[in-house]
Design a protein around this motif. Sequence first.
Motif, mmCIF file in Angstrom:
data_model
loop_
_atom_site.group_PDB
_atom_site.id
_atom_site.type_symbol
_atom_site.label_atom_id
_atom_site.label_comp_id
_atom_site.label_asym_id
_atom_site.label_seq_id
_atom_site.Cartn_x
_atom_site.Cartn_y
_atom_site.Cartn_z
ATOM 1 N N UNK A 386 0.824 -1.202 0.000
ATOM 2 C CA UNK A 386 0.000 0.000 0.000
ATOM 3 C C UNK A 386 0.864 1.261 0.000
ATOM 4 N N UNK A 387 2.005 1.203 0.686
ATOM 5 C CA UNK A 387 2.906 2.355 0.688
ATOM 6 C C UNK A 387 3.423 2.634 -0.719
ATOM 7 N N UNK A 388 3.710 1.581 -1.464
ATOM 8 C CA UNK A 388 4.187 1.776 -2.847
ATOM 9 C C UNK A 388 3.047 2.242 -3.752
ATOM 10 N N UNK A 389 1.842 1.713 -3.515
ATOM 11 C CA UNK A 389 0.689 2.171 -4.296
ATOM 12 C C UNK A 389 0.509 3.675 -4.116
ATOM 13 N N UNK A 390 0.762 4.158 -2.910
ATOM 14 C CA UNK A 390 0.630 5.592 -2.630
ATOM 15 C C UNK A 390 1.885 6.382 -3.018
ATOM 16 N N UNK A 391 2.856 5.686 -3.618
ATOM 17 C CA UNK A 391 4.095 6.303 -4.108
ATOM 18 C C UNK A 391 4.921 6.932 -2.984
ATOM 19 N N UNK A 392 4.813 6.372 -1.784
ATOM 20 C CA UNK A 392 5.620 6.894 -0.689
ATOM 21 C C UNK A 392 7.090 6.585 -0.881
ATOM 22 N N UNK A 393 7.389 5.558 -1.702
ATOM 23 C CA UNK A 393 8.778 5.229 -1.978
ATOM 24 C C UNK A 393 9.423 6.241 -2.923
ATOM 25 N N UNK A 394 8.648 7.187 -3.413
ATOM 26 C CA UNK A 394 9.188 8.248 -4.265
ATOM 27 C C UNK A 394 9.242 9.594 -3.543
ATOM 28 N N UNK A 395 8.828 9.601 -2.300
ATOM 29 C CA UNK A 395 8.802 10.865 -1.554
ATOM 30 C C UNK A 395 10.209 11.289 -1.167
ATOM 31 N N UNK A 396 10.403 12.590 -1.073
ATOM 32 C CA UNK A 396 11.715 13.136 -0.729
ATOM 33 C C UNK A 396 12.163 12.672 0.656
ATOM 34 N N UNK A 397 11.228 12.629 1.594
ATOM 35 C CA UNK A 397 11.557 12.207 2.956
ATOM 36 C C UNK A 397 12.068 10.769 2.980
ATOM 37 N N UNK A 398 11.371 9.887 2.261
ATOM 38 C CA UNK A 398 11.772 8.473 2.227
ATOM 39 C C UNK A 398 13.128 8.308 1.548
ATOM 40 N N UNK A 399 13.322 8.935 0.395
ATOM 41 C CA UNK A 399 14.567 8.797 -0.349
ATOM 42 C C UNK A 399 15.746 9.320 0.463
ATOM 43 N N UNK A 400 15.529 10.392 1.222
ATOM 44 C CA UNK A 400 16.611 10.927 2.045
ATOM 45 C C UNK A 400 16.939 9.972 3.191
ATOM 46 N N UNK A 401 15.907 9.372 3.775
ATOM 47 C CA UNK A 401 16.139 8.414 4.864
ATOM 48 C C UNK A 401 16.936 7.211 4.358
ATOM 49 N N UNK A 402 16.600 6.732 3.160
ATOM 50 C CA UNK A 402 17.322 5.598 2.578
ATOM 51 C C UNK A 402 18.769 5.984 2.280
ATOM 52 N N UNK A 403 18.951 7.186 1.734
ATOM 53 C CA UNK A 403 20.311 7.655 1.429
ATOM 54 C C UNK A 403 21.148 7.740 2.704
ATOM 55 N N UNK A 404 20.580 8.315 3.751
ATOM 56 C CA UNK A 404 21.317 8.448 5.012
ATOM 57 C C UNK A 404 21.664 7.077 5.596
ATOM 58 N N UNK A 405 20.706 6.151 5.529
ATOM 59 C CA UNK A 405 20.958 4.815 6.064
ATOM 60 C C UNK A 405 22.038 4.100 5.264
ATOM 61 N N UNK A 406 21.973 4.199 3.951
ATOM 62 C CA UNK A 406 22.979 3.543 3.112
ATOM 63 C C UNK A 406 24.359 4.123 3.383
ATOM 64 N N UNK A 407 24.444 5.448 3.495
ATOM 65 C CA UNK A 407 25.733 6.065 3.810
ATOM 66 C C UNK A 407 26.268 5.578 5.154
ATOM 67 N N UNK A 408 25.381 5.474 6.126
ATOM 68 C CA UNK A 408 25.793 5.002 7.451
ATOM 69 C C UNK A 408 26.310 3.568 7.395
ATOM 70 N N UNK A 409 25.625 2.717 6.635
ATOM 71 C CA UNK A 409 26.041 1.322 6.522
ATOM 72 C C UNK A 409 27.356 1.190 5.769
ATOM 73 N N UNK A 410 27.509 1.968 4.696
ATOM 74 C CA UNK A 410 28.748 1.923 3.920
ATOM 75 C C UNK A 410 29.920 2.409 4.773
ATOM 76 N N UNK A 411 29.682 3.489 5.530
ATOM 77 C CA UNK A 411 30.735 4.006 6.415
ATOM 78 C C UNK A 411 31.128 2.951 7.453
ATOM 79 N N UNK A 412 30.123 2.326 8.080
ATOM 80 C CA UNK A 412 30.409 1.308 9.085
ATOM 81 C C UNK A 412 31.165 0.126 8.506
ATOM 82 N N UNK A 413 30.810 -0.272 7.291
ATOM 83 C CA UNK A 413 31.499 -1.384 6.638
ATOM 84 C C UNK A 413 32.948 -1.024 6.354
ATOM 85 N N UNK A 414 33.197 0.214 5.906
ATOM 86 C CA UNK A 414 34.567 0.670 5.656
ATOM 87 C C UNK A 414 35.385 0.624 6.940
ATOM 88 N N UNK A 415 34.790 1.126 8.010
ATOM 89 C CA UNK A 415 35.503 1.129 9.289
ATOM 90 C C UNK A 415 35.855 -0.288 9.717
#
Length: 587
Positions: A386-415
Amino acid sequence: MTIPHDMPRSLLLAVLVAFAAPQVASAAEPAKPDAAPKAADPSPASKPATTAPEPMAARIEAPLFSPLFAQTPVARIDDQVVRLAELQEALAATHDERKAGAATSPDFKAVLQRLIDSRLLIMEAREMGLDELPELKEQLAVFKDVTLRETLQQQLTKDVKPDALEVERVYKESVRRWKVRSLLFRQEEDAAAVKPALAGGKGFAELAKQLIAEKKAEGTGEPEVLPPDQTLPAVAAALKPLQKGEATTPLKLQNGFAVLYVEDIVYPSDPAKRAEAEKASVDRQSGQLLTAFRKELDRKYVKIDEALLRKIDFDAPKPGFAVLVKDKRPIVRIAGEAPITVGDLANAVGEKFFHGVEKPQQEKRVDKLKRPRLDGLIYKRVFTKEARVRKLDQSEEYLRAVEDQENSMVFGTFVQRVLVPDVSLKDEDLRAYYDGHRDEFTSAPLYRLEQVAFADMKGAQRAAERLARGTDFKWLKANAEGQLPPAQRALDFEGQLLSAKGLPEDLAGALGSAQVGDYRLHQGPRGQGYVVLVVSRTEPQVQPYAEARPDIQKKLFGQALNRAVTDWAAKLRAAHEIETFITRIGN
């Protein structure tokens, strides 16, 4: 200008941000001066010499924590930017960490420097391909689905308001205070006679004076509002059902039997408790709304094969749990989505039993989980859909949260993969830290204390004078008039082994020079006076190195890792074009 460490986030601080205007192509590289100036062409056809214009700059003043400027760039690393929102979050986090007594405010330049350093390491990790690791992609996929569901739930419940009547009821229950008069009796029969006397028409204040005069009861008989966090559980439980004008039955306490009379019930103002009641009301209503919405989604998308679900028995020896884990038969069909199979359900059930299902199967505990586990699987699928039907996966808030999480995970993996293997500590370094910081590994003194408590410091001072003249402490405690009954004491030190760190600061300081048998005066909450006797004292102990070593190792490892991050970032700076735009934070 630094930010005061007690600055509220809502305060609008001016952020001066300088932006370079787009430069002309020729300004990409600095012009090199000629060896000698050329003479001007005197012919009329000659054109006047031109020079590239200086880059224009604009200076913008922005409120530091305003969402309107959240995406404003404050720094650039190659073609990537650090947004003001990231600096806001980092400053806020640093501010929270320093609330507990830091003398200085965070320097925004240092915070921005750390943001740039972390971004450099993230870029390097991506160059190494660490962002393509299967385990990282799997974790990120889980995060995306969880975030989508949470975003949908927040959207559905954002307009839920507290129910005023419910809030008032819960709030009053949480802040209710009893204004009581109390007496302490040595004989239970004397305490039991109070309620019949009250029923006969006698007022409690009058009765209290009589019983104190007859030496049957102790106490002042004066009214006092009992704070719940300093009231004995047995006393609070006895008072809870009472109304104004009622008294408790005798309560067995350490020094006798207490009777408390409710003179009034008051409801003091407590904004924090009201906020808790409002949140509880919103949470309850949100839960009801989400439950109803879930039923609507089930009707819209879900079809369960009830016959197959009943047929499956995860406790049965045949076909066996291992076979069911691989079973591809659809047990739930979801419109437009892959079905939930028997194997999916078996795996979800099996996750509950870390040590395997064999013993739980014998105890018939596995099959009981198939309905709740299936319900959980369906919830995840339909809310994500239902979240995808409502296109919440295209919202700026969601995309920024995913970007921040991915950066955090990549940084942790590098460390973990690049930096941690190179960090090593020698035992002599740990030993040197231990020897140079003995105070960190020295415990506070431990005390066993006794006390005599009075309503004010005058009573405590009179008691201390009698002790100074040679009166025995135990005799004084048993016979001194005007003592507070246990139910009215704000502090109680008896019967416990107490660390100096857990005592009121002024009392701990006063006890610093006290030995066994010494006593000290102490003023407690609400002006109460205490004479505190040291029954036993255990001197400070130094923690042995072997016990302290793990904590030292953890601390020094963290410091070494921070240095490794800084050193790596310093090397990477030379390979990247870095520019900062923010000039200062201040009014």
